[in-house]
Design a protein around this motif. Structure first.
Motif, PDB file in Angstrom:
ATOM      1  N   ARG A 192      -1.601  10.799   6.722  1.00  0.00           N
ATOM      2  CA  ARG A 192      -2.167  10.323   7.977  1.00  0.00           C
ATOM      3  C   ARG A 192      -1.891  11.274   9.144  1.00  0.00           C
ATOM      4  NH1 ARG A 192      -4.191   5.385   7.461  1.00  0.00           N
ATOM      5  NH2 ARG A 192      -3.497   4.037   5.764  1.00  0.00           N
ATOM      6  N   ASN A 238      -1.963   3.765  -0.511  1.00  0.00           N
ATOM      7  CA  ASN A 238      -1.784   4.913   0.373  1.00  0.00           C
ATOM      8  C   ASN A 238      -0.628   5.830  -0.029  1.00  0.00           C
ATOM      9  OD1 ASN A 238      -3.936   4.299   2.125  1.00  0.00           O
ATOM     10  ND2 ASN A 238      -2.678   2.850   3.266  1.00  0.00           N
ATOM     11  N   SER A 245      -6.210  10.863   5.892  1.00  0.00           N
ATOM     12  CA  SER A 245      -6.763   9.853   6.782  1.00  0.00           C
ATOM     13  C   SER A 245      -7.705  10.528   7.775  1.00  0.00           C
ATOM     14  CB  SER A 245      -5.643   9.133   7.523  1.00  0.00           C
ATOM     15  OG  SER A 245      -4.891  10.078   8.266  1.00  0.00           O
ATOM     16  N   SER A 295      -8.284   3.221  10.173  1.00  0.00           N
ATOM     17  CA  SER A 295      -7.777   2.535   8.979  1.00  0.00           C
ATOM     18  C   SER A 295      -8.803   2.600   7.857  1.00  0.00           C
ATOM     19  CB  SER A 295      -7.456   1.077   9.300  1.00  0.00           C
ATOM     20  OG  SER A 295      -8.650   0.335   9.522  1.00  0.00           O
ATOM     21  N   ASP A 296      -8.326   2.449   6.634  1.00  0.00           N
ATOM     22  CA  ASP A 296      -9.231   2.417   5.486  1.00  0.00           C
ATOM     23  C   ASP A 296     -10.239   1.289   5.622  1.00  0.00           C
ATOM     24  OD1 ASP A 296      -7.822   4.512   4.473  1.00  0.00           O
ATOM     25  OD2 ASP A 296      -6.737   3.349   2.958  1.00  0.00           O
ATOM     26  N   GLU A 297      -9.779   0.152   6.110  1.00  0.00           N
ATOM     27  CA  GLU A 297     -10.670  -1.009   6.229  1.00  0.00           C
ATOM     28  C   GLU A 297     -11.813  -0.722   7.210  1.00  0.00           C
ATOM     29  OE1 GLU A 297      -6.969  -2.174   4.455  1.00  0.00           O
ATOM     30  OE2 GLU A 297      -7.372  -1.124   6.353  1.00  0.00           O
ATOM     31  N   GLU A 298     -11.493  -0.074   8.331  1.00  0.00           N
ATOM     32  CA  GLU A 298     -12.538   0.253   9.312  1.00  0.00           C
ATOM     33  C   GLU A 298     -13.574   1.203   8.713  1.00  0.00           C
ATOM     34  OE1 GLU A 298     -10.792   0.484  13.707  1.00  0.00           O
ATOM     35  OE2 GLU A 298      -9.526   1.539  12.268  1.00  0.00           O
ATOM     36  N   GLU A 329       0.798  -1.229   0.000  1.00  0.00           N
ATOM     37  CA  GLU A 329       0.000   0.000   0.000  1.00  0.00           C
ATOM     38  C   GLU A 329       0.828   1.276   0.000  1.00  0.00           C
ATOM     39  OE1 GLU A 329      -0.965   0.206   4.811  1.00  0.00           O
ATOM     40  OE2 GLU A 329      -2.458  -0.578   3.410  1.00  0.00           O
ATOM     41  N   THR A 338      -4.433   5.914  17.405  1.00  0.00           N
ATOM     42  CA  THR A 338      -4.045   5.749  15.993  1.00  0.00           C
ATOM     43  C   THR A 338      -5.153   6.240  15.069  1.00  0.00           C
ATOM     44  OG1 THR A 338      -4.930   3.496  15.987  1.00  0.00           O
ATOM     45  CG2 THR A 338      -2.594   3.771  16.515  1.00  0.00           C
TER      46      THR A 338
END
Length: 457
Positions: A357, A352, A388, A441-444, A344, A438
């Motif tokens: 971020r 990414n 992000s 995340s993209d997945e979340e 990524e 943190t």
């Protein structure tokens, strides 16, 4: 004996005594001063510097279907054809991606070559790759390919320990197949394997000079691909051969007499130098650099083709008509159709690569994207800059993330006051109130948005 004579290539008086001869050896020269196998390789300097000699024309050649297939499951015929079509579009009207080489060994390989030839594209030219054997050469003749690569290993590591020959025997073995190519009007491209561990002045130069002489007699180009098979090459000024990329380029062009347009560099990335060495090869005298898409290749991979597209643009000040948006299409095709996972953070193609971020960076991007974006990635790669999501993003940052997400193109114009943005902000705020430190995340975020869309359809 003349003390000096005019060199017709450089128009300078030079000593005719500088003539590099083949040195026959009973034992191999392993260059242990550079390569003590039980230690880390050494980079030595003699402070001898050669001049930059960038050719008038530079270009890229592709090995995605050859070296790129040696490190992964073979592509299907359909995949090869689709990738080749995209390489054609990427290449532009001037054919900056000049050639693409193919294996010929299996029926699938040959079928892919035929289907790509049927497309009738001028660029990339279709070439092949064979070992220095008459059996392999028969395949080239049957298909009617006009140029083929021929493996001519040039280090004593290979000559003595793999081929079990002496240097003169290896040259005789290679030359036999090269002459067969010439007799059939096929351009031979000699792959000088392991050149960064080879005896440059006592094997590589005399062999290359003999090839140039043979070429002059036949009236057919004989090309050389200088293969940094183990990634040992360095671009540092004043470094010693055989590790010096500038030194190798100078030797092939100046001492062996090879025209720039017949010289090509093929690098590997074992020491993270594939791109810098390829650029140095251009700067110091070779016209072609050989690459594979996303650097996919043997061990650590080859020079990434997409990297050299942007190196070309930076050196020349123009893309010369190359359609760089195709790079993103290729990356999506590799991931979504072929199933190749691109790391990524890979420059230009990773998921990414232009996603910020850090909170303070995201704030700057929202004010002016030039602050933290390398160039207009939306224009050149169809990849708008992204930020992000964290507790400092706010509704505007969340809306920006959604609108630039390639997975939710239908939400491209979402307003920051949309209920989805508000729900995401409430969820994010709760995460950080509970002690999260943190970024999301993209997945979340993708899971949250997908669930929201499913519920609110």
């Amino acid at each position: 004996m003349k003390m000096f004579e005019m060199n017709k290539r450089t128009n300078l008086l030079e000593s005719p005594e500088i003539r590099y001869q083949l040195e026959e050896r009973e034992t191999p020269n392993m260059f242990r001063e550079f390569y003590p196998y039980d230690e880390i390789p050494k980079i030595a300097f003699n402070s001898l510097r050669v001049p930059m000699d960038m050719p008038e024309e530079i270009f890229i050649t592709d090995t995605t279907f050859r070296d790129g297939q040696q490190s992964r499951a073979p592509y299907t015929t359909e995949q090869i054809v689709e990738i080749y079509k995209m390489l054609h579009r990427l290449s532009g009207p001037k054919g900056i991606v000049r050639q693409s080489e193919f294996f010929l060994y299996s029926q699938k390989d040959r079928e892919a070559v035929y289907k790509c030839m049927e497309l009738g594209y001028e660029f990339p030219h279709i070439t092949s790759w064979i070992r220095a054997s008459e059996k392999d050469f028969e395949l080239v003749k049957q298909i009617g390919i006009k140029e083929t690569g021929i493996l001519v290993s040039c280090s004593d590591y290979h000559i003595f320990h793999k081929l079990h020959m002496k240097r003169s025997e290896a040259i005789a073995h290679y030359t036999k197949v090269i002459k067969q190519c010439i007799e059939r009007g096929i351009v031979p491209r000699c792959h000088f394997e392991d050149i960064t561990r080879a005896d440059i002045y006592n094997f590589v130069v005399p062999f290359a000079a003999e090839l140039k002489k043979l070429s002059d007699e036949a009236g057919i180009p004989i090309k050389i691909r200088a293969c940094d098979t183990m990634g040992y090459g360095v671009s540092y000024p004043g470094a010693m051969i055989p590790r010096s990329v500038p030194g190798i380029m100078y030797a092939l062009h100046h001492y062996a007499g090879m025209p720039n347009e017949w010289i090509e560099w093929h690098g590997h990335n074992d020491f993270y130098r594939a791109v810098s060495n390829s650029t140095a090869a251009w700067l110091y005298g070779c016209s072609g650099v050989n690459c594979s898409l996303f650097g996919i290749g043997e061990r650590t991979g080859n020079t990434p083709l997409e990297a050299m597209i942007f190196e070309y643009a930076q050196l020349r000040g123009t893309l010369d008509g190359m359609d760089t948006t195709v790079i993103t299409e290729l990356a999506e095709y590799f991931e979504n159709v072929i199933g190749e996972k691109i790391p990524e953070r890979t420059p230009f193609v990773g998921r990414n690569f232009n996603v910020t971020r850090a909170g303070i960076h995201a704030d700057g991007l929202l004010k002016n994207e030039e602050i933290y974006n390398i160039f207009d990635t939306d224009k050149f790669l169809n990849r708008p800059v992204r930020v992000s999501v964290s507790n400092t993003s706010g509704l505007a940052g969340i809306a920006h993330w959604i609108s630039t997400s390639p997975k939710f193109k239908e939400l491209k114009d979402i307003d920051k006051n949309d209920p989805l943005c508000i729900q995401i902000k409430e969820w994010v705020d709760k995460e950080y109130e509970d002690g999260r430190t943190t970024v999301m995340s993209d997945e979340e975020l993708e899971h949250f948005i997908s669930s929201y869309l499913t519920t609110n359809q």
